[in-house]
Design a protein around this motif. Structure first.
Motif, mmCIF file in Angstrom:
data_model
loop_
_atom_site.group_PDB
_atom_site.id
_atom_site.type_symbol
_atom_site.label_atom_id
_atom_site.label_comp_id
_atom_site.label_asym_id
_atom_site.label_seq_id
_atom_site.Cartn_x
_atom_site.Cartn_y
_atom_site.Cartn_z
ATOM 1 N N TYR A 257 0.770 -1.188 0.181
ATOM 2 C CA TYR A 257 -0.379 -0.294 0.409
ATOM 3 C C TYR A 257 0.886 0.990 -0.115
ATOM 4 C CZ TYR A 257 -3.621 -3.150 1.621
ATOM 5 O OH TYR A 257 -4.145 -4.383 1.844
ATOM 6 N N LEU A 258 0.417 2.487 -0.424
ATOM 7 C CA LEU A 258 1.471 3.618 -0.353
ATOM 8 C C LEU A 258 0.151 4.531 -0.193
ATOM 9 C CD1 LEU A 258 3.558 5.628 -1.786
ATOM 10 C CD2 LEU A 258 2.366 5.510 -3.415
ATOM 11 N N LEU A 259 0.710 5.492 0.653
ATOM 12 C CA LEU A 259 -0.280 5.874 1.747
ATOM 13 C C LEU A 259 0.588 7.637 1.721
ATOM 14 C CD1 LEU A 259 -0.142 3.353 4.610
ATOM 15 C CD2 LEU A 259 -2.465 3.759 2.316
ATOM 16 N N GLU A 260 -0.645 8.293 1.842
ATOM 17 C CA GLU A 260 -0.057 9.675 2.137
ATOM 18 C C GLU A 260 -1.108 9.994 3.055
ATOM 19 O OE1 GLU A 260 -0.182 13.820 -0.764
ATOM 20 O OE2 GLU A 260 -1.275 12.634 -1.445
ATOM 21 N N TRP A 261 0.079 10.888 4.363
ATOM 22 C CA TRP A 261 -1.305 11.978 5.126
ATOM 23 C C TRP A 261 -1.436 12.940 4.678
ATOM 24 C CZ3 TRP A 261 -1.823 10.718 10.614
ATOM 25 C CH2 TRP A 261 -0.417 10.003 11.403
ATOM 26 N N ASP A 262 -2.689 13.188 4.840
ATOM 27 C CA ASP A 262 -3.269 14.535 3.715
ATOM 28 C C ASP A 262 -4.660 15.417 4.100
ATOM 29 O OD1 ASP A 262 -4.271 16.211 2.051
ATOM 30 O OD2 ASP A 262 -4.760 14.884 0.739
ATOM 31 N N PHE A 263 -4.664 15.928 5.490
ATOM 32 C CA PHE A 263 -5.655 16.300 5.838
ATOM 33 C C PHE A 263 -6.731 16.760 5.035
ATOM 34 C CE2 PHE A 263 -3.780 20.417 4.046
ATOM 35 C CZ PHE A 263 -5.023 21.708 4.083
ATOM 36 N N ARG A 264 -6.746 17.476 3.672
ATOM 37 C CA ARG A 264 -7.378 17.139 2.681
ATOM 38 C C ARG A 264 -8.348 16.183 2.183
ATOM 39 N NH1 ARG A 264 -3.242 19.718 -0.304
ATOM 40 N NH2 ARG A 264 -2.927 22.126 0.395
ATOM 41 N N GLN A 265 -7.987 15.008 2.790
ATOM 42 C CA GLN A 265 -8.237 13.550 2.524
ATOM 43 C C GLN A 265 -9.074 13.963 0.532
ATOM 44 O OE1 GLN A 265 -11.695 13.608 5.230
ATOM 45 N NE2 GLN A 265 -11.284 14.845 6.532
ATOM 46 N N GLY A 266 -7.908 14.017 -0.066
ATOM 47 C CA GLY A 266 -7.856 13.799 -1.347
ATOM 48 C C GLY A 266 -8.005 12.616 -2.392
ATOM 49 N N ALA A 267 -7.301 11.486 -1.380
ATOM 50 C CA ALA A 267 -7.346 9.942 -2.456
ATOM 51 C C ALA A 267 -8.903 9.368 -2.265
ATOM 52 C CB ALA A 267 -6.445 8.813 -0.779
ATOM 53 N N ASP A 268 -8.906 8.758 -3.601
ATOM 54 C CA ASP A 268 -10.114 7.962 -2.968
ATOM 55 C C ASP A 268 -10.530 6.671 -2.208
ATOM 56 O OD1 ASP A 268 -9.667 7.931 -6.397
ATOM 57 O OD2 ASP A 268 -8.793 5.855 -6.561
ATOM 58 N N HIS A 269 -9.835 6.934 -0.719
ATOM 59 C CA HIS A 269 -10.663 6.013 0.062
ATOM 60 C C HIS A 269 -9.145 6.821 1.121
ATOM 61 C CE1 HIS A 269 -12.497 3.354 -1.483
ATOM 62 N NE2 HIS A 269 -11.611 3.175 -2.785
ATOM 63 N N ASN A 270 -10.041 7.552 2.108
ATOM 64 C CA ASN A 270 -9.152 7.909 3.533
ATOM 65 C C ASN A 270 -9.809 7.132 4.671
ATOM 66 O OD1 ASN A 270 -7.974 10.666 1.332
ATOM 67 N ND2 ASN A 270 -9.841 10.511 1.103
ATOM 68 N N PHE A 271 -8.310 7.268 5.966
ATOM 69 C CA PHE A 271 -9.294 6.903 6.476
ATOM 70 C C PHE A 271 -8.660 7.884 7.700
ATOM 71 C CE2 PHE A 271 -6.309 4.120 5.927
ATOM 72 C CZ PHE A 271 -5.229 4.791 6.346
ATOM 73 N N GLN A 272 -9.241 7.597 8.958
ATOM 74 C CA GLN A 272 -8.507 8.871 10.178
ATOM 75 C C GLN A 272 -7.530 7.659 11.045
ATOM 76 O OE1 GLN A 272 -11.829 10.663 11.914
ATOM 77 N NE2 GLN A 272 -10.405 11.957 13.332
ATOM 78 N N VAL A 273 -7.048 8.422 11.710
ATOM 79 C CA VAL A 273 -5.664 7.624 12.047
ATOM 80 C C VAL A 273 -5.366 8.414 13.668
ATOM 81 C CG1 VAL A 273 -3.411 6.545 13.011
ATOM 82 C CG2 VAL A 273 -4.094 7.184 10.433
ATOM 83 N N GLY A 274 -6.463 7.502 14.467
ATOM 84 C CA GLY A 274 -7.058 7.820 15.952
ATOM 85 C C GLY A 274 -6.822 9.313 16.330
ATOM 86 N N GLY A 275 -5.880 9.804 17.166
ATOM 87 C CA GLY A 275 -6.176 10.857 17.219
ATOM 88 C C GLY A 275 -4.688 11.932 16.212
ATOM 89 N N SER A 276 -4.374 11.497 14.911
ATOM 90 C CA SER A 276 -2.991 11.469 14.634
ATOM 91 C C SER A 276 -3.348 12.472 13.167
ATOM 92 C CB SER A 276 -2.001 10.992 14.391
ATOM 93 O OG SER A 276 -1.366 10.261 15.512
ATOM 94 N N GLY A 277 -4.907 12.248 12.572
ATOM 95 C CA GLY A 277 -4.982 12.993 11.619
ATOM 96 C C GLY A 277 -5.537 11.490 11.012
ATOM 97 N N TRP A 278 -5.567 12.186 8.970
ATOM 98 C CA TRP A 278 -6.057 12.010 8.273
ATOM 99 C C TRP A 278 -5.021 10.528 7.419
ATOM 100 C CZ3 TRP A 278 -11.168 9.981 7.482
ATOM 101 C CH2 TRP A 278 -11.938 11.075 8.085
ATOM 102 N N VAL A 279 -4.676 9.923 6.943
ATOM 103 C CA VAL A 279 -4.152 8.852 5.901
ATOM 104 C C VAL A 279 -4.674 8.896 4.560
ATOM 105 C CG1 VAL A 279 -3.397 6.712 5.419
ATOM 106 C CG2 VAL A 279 -2.854 8.067 7.410
#
Length: 507
Positions: A257-279
């Motif tokens: 899997y290739l992942l990106e930390w991105d507050f904009r949630q701009g990927a096809d699929h995004n998920f929240q990581v605890g209280g650390s933000g969106w990937v």
């Protein structure tokens, strides 16, 4: 267009034939389109003029009395407008949409042709540009903030893999505008430095080029490989076709899997990581034929990253066996941290453009060897190395930007990031210091590289700033030096001071 005396005084249409697209669905059937009219003189001759002919080769013809069942038609002519050049010594990239459509969206792909002339070696490890002519491509806008600027960045997708400028074969490429960075060098310099960190398995190459879009000069750009999965890229076991369902079970479901930390949630699929933000899941993507990522895969990688987050913020997080190292590769995160801290890259606090990849579990002699999260590749250094003064001392050559909790930093998703937490582990802090000592002799050579690259692009930079105002202020925090030589000098001074500061702290 000569229709002889029989055509005297009659209306003549000048027509082009549209091109059937193969990598987009714009044009499914070729048609003749009128692009001009004239009236034949007494000898049946009409002169038709096109003020801005297309750069992509088309068939053209003249037609008389088109409403007749048997209109008169001239011979067919194949024509493409000649190429202009600034003659700066760099390779020139020409991107032309088939029908001359303006590239004005990030969400629409236009088919066209990609051409590059021969040019000098790239700034990193590539060997130089050989000419490539009329490659079939699709093009769209790219970037987020940078797309809002006047000098537009572009995303290129070739129909076949090509080795551009010695950077290796790939379909996915980017034309980075560097409009915020008035030195035009920060992305190239950052990639050169990052390639020295071998804990980062892959760092994109880059080449400075002049760019024309549909015949119009746009300035100097950086041609770069886009972050993508493949041989000599992010080398993970790709999750491709899932028709058999194997990707939903181990070991396939465990990677890659290739992942990106991105507050904009701009990927096809995004998920929240605890209280650390969106990937976001950059790859695998959704596929138009339904063979892309599945819900089982999305759930699996989401759970894995959340397990890493939970462990990282647990009481025994520093345990060498069952702590954060069980999930995250230490060497890669040490090198990634040092690269981002060195440059004070605005978005590096797990805000956006922070990539990770998860490798697949392997079975070796009957024993499962778990794959881990690796940090990298690095990407997007437009706002780094002192060209902006954001809160949290982001633009100064002294102090820490990623290491410590700092509530004044704007570009982060949470008050305490993974990097902040890692430095609560003394073993990690020591690994960072030890790695800095190893890398320092390489890092002090970066100034010579900047000097060399600035010489290579001098003529191109001059042409660029004849088109774009070097003193245009895009934000109040932007650092403006007033001339291109002063911008280059500022970059060199800032990086020298930054290296000296970090050597004083870690050396």
């Amino acid at each position: 267009a000569d229709f002889a005396a029989a055509g005297a005084g009659r209306s003549v249409q000048f027509q082009k034939r549209t091109i059937v697209t193969t990598v987009t669905t714009e044009v499914t059937t070729a048609t003749w389109v009128s692009i001009g009219t004239a009236t034949a003189n007494s000898s049946g001759v009409a002169t038709l003029t096109v003020s801005n002919p297309l750069e992509v080769s088309h068939l053209y013809r003249a037609v008389i009395n088109v409403t007749s069942a048997t209109p008169g038609v001239t011979n067919l002519v194949t024509y493409a407008a000649p190429r202009a050049t600034k003659g700066t010594g760099l390779a020139t990239v020409y991107v032309d949409t088939n029908e001359g459509a303006t590239v004005n969206s990030k969400d629409i792909d236009w088919e066209g042709r990609f051409t590059i002339t021969a040019g000098p070696p790239a700034g990193t490890s590539a060997t130089g540009c050989t000419a490539q002519t009329d490659l079939v491509m699709k093009i769209s806008g790219r970037g987020n903030y940078t797309w809002t600027l006047d000098k537009k960045p572009y995303k290129i997708g070739l129909d076949k893999k090509k080795n551009l400028c010695g950077m290796g074969e790939a379909k996915k490429w980017a034309l980075i505008a560097n409009h915020y960075d008035r030195s035009l060098l920060r992305n190239t310099v950052a990639m050169k430095i990052a390639q020295g960190f071998d804990g980062l398995a892959y760092t994109p190459d880059s080449v400075p080029v002049d760019v024309y879009v549909n015949g119009s000069y746009q300035g100097q750009y950086t041609l770069m490989e886009r972050v993508n999965v493949g041989t000599s890229r992010v080398e993970i076991d790709e999750l491709k076709d899932n028709q058999t369902g194997l990707n939903n079970t181990a070991p396939n479901i465990t990677g890659g899997y290739l992942l990106e930390w991105d507050f904009r949630q701009g990927a096809d699929h995004n998920f929240q990581v605890g209280g650390s933000g969106w990937v976001g899941i950059a790859e695998p993507e959704n596929e138009v034929d339904g063979s892309g990522i599945t819900s089982a895969q999305i759930n699996w990688i989401s759970n894995y990253v959340n397990q890493a987050d939970t462990t990282l913020f647990s009481s025994n997080f520093a345990d060498p066996t069952n702590g954060w190292r069980k999930y995250i590769d230490e060497k890669s995160v040490v090198d990634f941290y040092l690269m981002q801290e060195l440059t004070k890259n605005l978005d590096a606090n797990l805000y956006t453009s922070v990539y990770m990849y998860k490798t697949r579990d392997k079975v070796v002699n009957g024993v499962t060897v778990p794959g881990k999260l690796f940090f990298g590749p690095v990407w997007d250094f437009d706002t780094s190395m002192g060209d902006a003064l954001y809160p949290g001392n982001q633009g100064t050559p002294t102090g820490w930007y990623l290491r410590n909790v700092n509530n004044n930093i704007e570009a982060k998703q949470t008050s305490e990031t993974w990097f902040n937490r890692l430095f609560a582990d003394p073993t990690f802090a020591k690994a960072v210091s030890d790695r800095w000592k190893q890398m320092y002799p390489k890092l002090v050579t970066s100034d010579a590289f900047i000097a060399q690259q600035s010489t290579v692009i001098t003529a191109s930079a001059t042409a660029n700033f004849q088109l774009w105002n070097i003193n245009e202020r895009l934000e109040t925090v932007q650092v403006i030096k007033g001339s291109w030589p002063a911008e280059v000098s500022s970059l060199r001074t800032w990086l020298q001071q930054r290296i000296a500061y970090m050597q004083g702290q870690l050396g």
